[in-house]
Design a protein around this motif. Structure first.
Motif, mmCIF file in Angstrom:
data_model
loop_
_atom_site.group_PDB
_atom_site.id
_atom_site.type_symbol
_atom_site.label_atom_id
_atom_site.label_comp_id
_atom_site.label_asym_id
_atom_site.label_seq_id
_atom_site.Cartn_x
_atom_site.Cartn_y
_atom_site.Cartn_z
ATOM 1 N N ARG A 1 0.851 -1.199 0.000
ATOM 2 C CA ARG A 1 0.000 0.000 0.000
ATOM 3 C C ARG A 1 0.883 1.244 0.000
ATOM 4 N N GLU A 2 0.521 2.199 -0.870
ATOM 5 C CA GLU A 2 1.234 3.463 -0.924
ATOM 6 C C GLU A 2 0.867 4.310 0.285
ATOM 7 N N PRO A 3 1.634 5.359 0.584
ATOM 8 C CA PRO A 3 1.296 6.234 1.718
ATOM 9 C C PRO A 3 -0.116 6.782 1.653
ATOM 10 N N SER A 4 -0.661 6.913 0.429
ATOM 11 C CA SER A 4 -2.024 7.428 0.270
ATOM 12 C C SER A 4 -3.079 6.373 0.613
ATOM 13 N N GLY A 5 -2.660 5.107 0.763
ATOM 14 C CA GLY A 5 -3.595 4.034 1.057
ATOM 15 C C GLY A 5 -3.943 3.196 -0.149
ATOM 16 N N THR A 6 -3.525 3.629 -1.346
ATOM 17 C CA THR A 6 -3.820 2.887 -2.573
ATOM 18 C C THR A 6 -2.984 1.611 -2.642
ATOM 19 N N GLN A 7 -3.650 0.478 -2.947
ATOM 20 C CA GLN A 7 -2.909 -0.781 -3.046
ATOM 21 C C GLN A 7 -2.312 -0.923 -4.432
ATOM 22 N N ARG A 8 -1.048 -1.345 -4.470
ATOM 23 C CA ARG A 8 -0.339 -1.547 -5.718
ATOM 24 C C ARG A 8 0.218 -2.964 -5.757
ATOM 25 N N SER A 9 0.578 -3.425 -6.952
ATOM 26 C CA SER A 9 1.187 -4.740 -7.099
ATOM 27 C C SER A 9 2.135 -4.731 -8.284
ATOM 28 N N LYS A 10 3.090 -5.652 -8.247
ATOM 29 C CA LYS A 10 4.048 -5.794 -9.337
ATOM 30 C C LYS A 10 4.481 -7.252 -9.400
ATOM 31 N N THR A 11 4.600 -7.790 -10.628
ATOM 32 C CA THR A 11 4.907 -9.197 -10.827
ATOM 33 C C THR A 11 6.381 -9.408 -11.141
ATOM 34 N N PHE A 12 6.955 -10.502 -10.569
ATOM 35 C CA PHE A 12 8.367 -10.819 -10.775
ATOM 36 C C PHE A 12 8.517 -12.291 -11.168
ATOM 37 N N ARG A 13 9.691 -12.611 -11.694
ATOM 38 C CA ARG A 13 9.951 -14.005 -12.094
ATOM 39 C C ARG A 13 10.129 -14.917 -10.893
ATOM 40 N N THR A 14 10.847 -14.413 -9.889
ATOM 41 C CA THR A 14 11.145 -15.270 -8.734
ATOM 42 C C THR A 14 10.634 -14.631 -7.445
ATOM 43 N N LYS A 15 10.515 -15.473 -6.424
ATOM 44 C CA LYS A 15 10.076 -15.000 -5.114
ATOM 45 C C LYS A 15 11.126 -14.077 -4.499
ATOM 46 N N LYS A 16 12.419 -14.383 -4.752
ATOM 47 C CA LYS A 16 13.486 -13.558 -4.210
ATOM 48 C C LYS A 16 13.424 -12.132 -4.759
ATOM 49 N N GLU A 17 13.185 -11.996 -6.060
ATOM 50 C CA GLU A 17 13.082 -10.667 -6.665
ATOM 51 C C GLU A 17 11.916 -9.892 -6.065
ATOM 52 N N ALA A 18 10.787 -10.566 -5.868
ATOM 53 C CA ALA A 18 9.610 -9.917 -5.289
ATOM 54 C C ALA A 18 9.881 -9.481 -3.861
ATOM 55 N N SER A 19 10.572 -10.349 -3.087
ATOM 56 C CA SER A 19 10.880 -10.017 -1.693
ATOM 57 C C SER A 19 11.829 -8.824 -1.601
ATOM 58 N N THR A 20 12.849 -8.826 -2.476
ATOM 59 C CA THR A 20 13.811 -7.712 -2.479
ATOM 60 C C THR A 20 13.113 -6.396 -2.816
#
Length: 397
Positions: free
Chosen positions: A17-36
């Protein structure tokens, strides 16, 4: 806190969630990339430097328009900046996403712009581009300013650059060539009082003390889109000053005031109908033609009872054409020759003459209306060659 979830396709999606409260998402190839990525997002949020990954998709053009609406500059400055933005900046960057503008693209653009434009124009274009990008940074649309560190191409001297005339050349060649003669005192005020165009064109009777031999710079005229108006103060606080003038110029001004009707507010130099002068018209109808007549721009010579006009183009090519009348040849050279002395160069000459005479820089700065003496050194004082002085300093008498 954000979280990570695996998609049906086997990829990993980070949610936050952004500071404004809006939920965002982004897709990655691996779980490690998403976690980083998610860790970086949380760190930037806690540090107050968060920039949405989606914000950089905003286009440069709309943001530039919003930024321009926030200007609170003077009318003349605003008109100049709008012209540079419309002519040089927006045609290149308007359709670009803010996040796609990088340092390499900016530097390449500046280098290409410098091939056909003056260094001053390139500097102004970069200033405006930087203003938009800094605004984007401040509004959390991008993380950094890609114009930071971008360099403006160096100015290359050309044989068509303006000449630095001597006092004798101005008095004996240029002033007699000014037509109509009523404008000679105007040009003299630029060269022998160091007045800017707006200060000279806006000179009124109450600002000339013929008894004390002083010109008081207390107002100026500005020209925007062909409209000329008085401004009741000069360019800057230091611009409000008193300038001593030579006795012969005092006499010329006294005679001019006596022989010519003054315009509005006691305006000394007016056009044919008593209104303030327009710089653009004066340049084409009086100034450039006078330079040709004085032998300071192009060349006009008599050949077999006719007149040959010779001029040099911006590419350095020499062109020529023969006319039946002298004035026709003069107008052709004035219109076609590249470069030449500008009215503002008279002010540069004034400062240079004073420096060559040994006047201390801080005193030159006062009469020229500079707020900082560094300006006097950097932009106006270009000492003329004095080979005899160099020889004397080396013991060669």
């Amino acid at each position: 806190m954000g979280f990570i979830d695996q998609t049906d396709a086997g990829k990993w999606k980070a949610f936050w969630r952004e500071p404004s409260g809006t939920q965002r998402s982004k897709t990655f190839r691996t779980k490690k990339e998403a976690s980083t990525f998610l860790a970086q997002v949380e760190l930037s949020k806690s540090s107050g430097i968060y920039v949405s990954p989606h914000a950089g998709k905003a286009l440069f053009g709309p943001h530039a328009e919003e930024w321009m609406k926030s200007w609170n500059t003077e009318r003349t400055t605003m008109a100049r900046d709008e012209s540079i933005m419309r002519t040089h900046v927006l045609p290149k960057w308007s359709a670009w996403q803010l996040g796609k503008i990088d340092h390499l693209s900016v530097q390449t653009w500046l280098s290409e712009l410098g091939e056909g434009r003056s260094r001053a124009t390139v500097a102004e274009a970069k200033r405006l581009l930087s203003g938009v990008m800094r605004s984007a940074v401040n509004n959390r649309l991008i993380g950094s300013d890609p114009t930071a560190g971008a360099r403006i191409p160096k100015r290359r001297e050309r044989d068509t650059d303006e000449r630095l005339l001597t006092r004798e050349e101005v008095r004996q060649q240029l002033l007699p060539a000014i037509q109509p003669a009523r404008y000679r005192a105007l040009v003299a005020c630029g060269a022998f009082a160091g007045l800017r165009w707006g200060e000279a064109a806006g000179l009124c009777v109450d600002a000339v003390d013929v008894d004390a031999g002083l010109i008081h710079v207390i107002r100026t005229v500005t020209e925007v889109a062909g409209h000329v108006e008085f401004k009741p103060f000069p360019k800057s606080r230091a611009g409000r000053r008193s300038v001593p003038i030579p006795g012969w110029l005092v006499d010329d001004l006294r005679e001019h005031i006596r022989e010519h009707d003054q315009g509005m507010n006691g305006l000394i130099f007016t056009n044919e109908v008593g209104g303030p002068l327009r710089r653009t018209l004066f340049r084409s109808r009086v100034w450039r033609i006078a330079l040709v007549r004085a032998g300071l721009l192009g060349e006009v010579s008599e050949v077999d009872g006719k007149w040959e006009a010779v001029w040099k183009t911006a590419d350095g090519e020499v062109d020529a054409e023969v006319f039946s009348k002298y004035d026709q040849a003069v107008r052709m050279v004035a219109r076609s020759e590249f470069g030449g002395v500008r009215f503002h160069d008279l002010r540069d000459m004034f400062g240079t003459w004073l420096a060559d005479d040994g006047v201390p820089p801080h005193k030159i700065a006062v009469v020229m209306g500079h707020e900082n003496v560094a300006t006097t050194y950097q932009h106006y004082i270009r000492k003329t060659d004095d080979h005899d002085a160099v020889r004397r300093s080396m013991g060669d008498e």
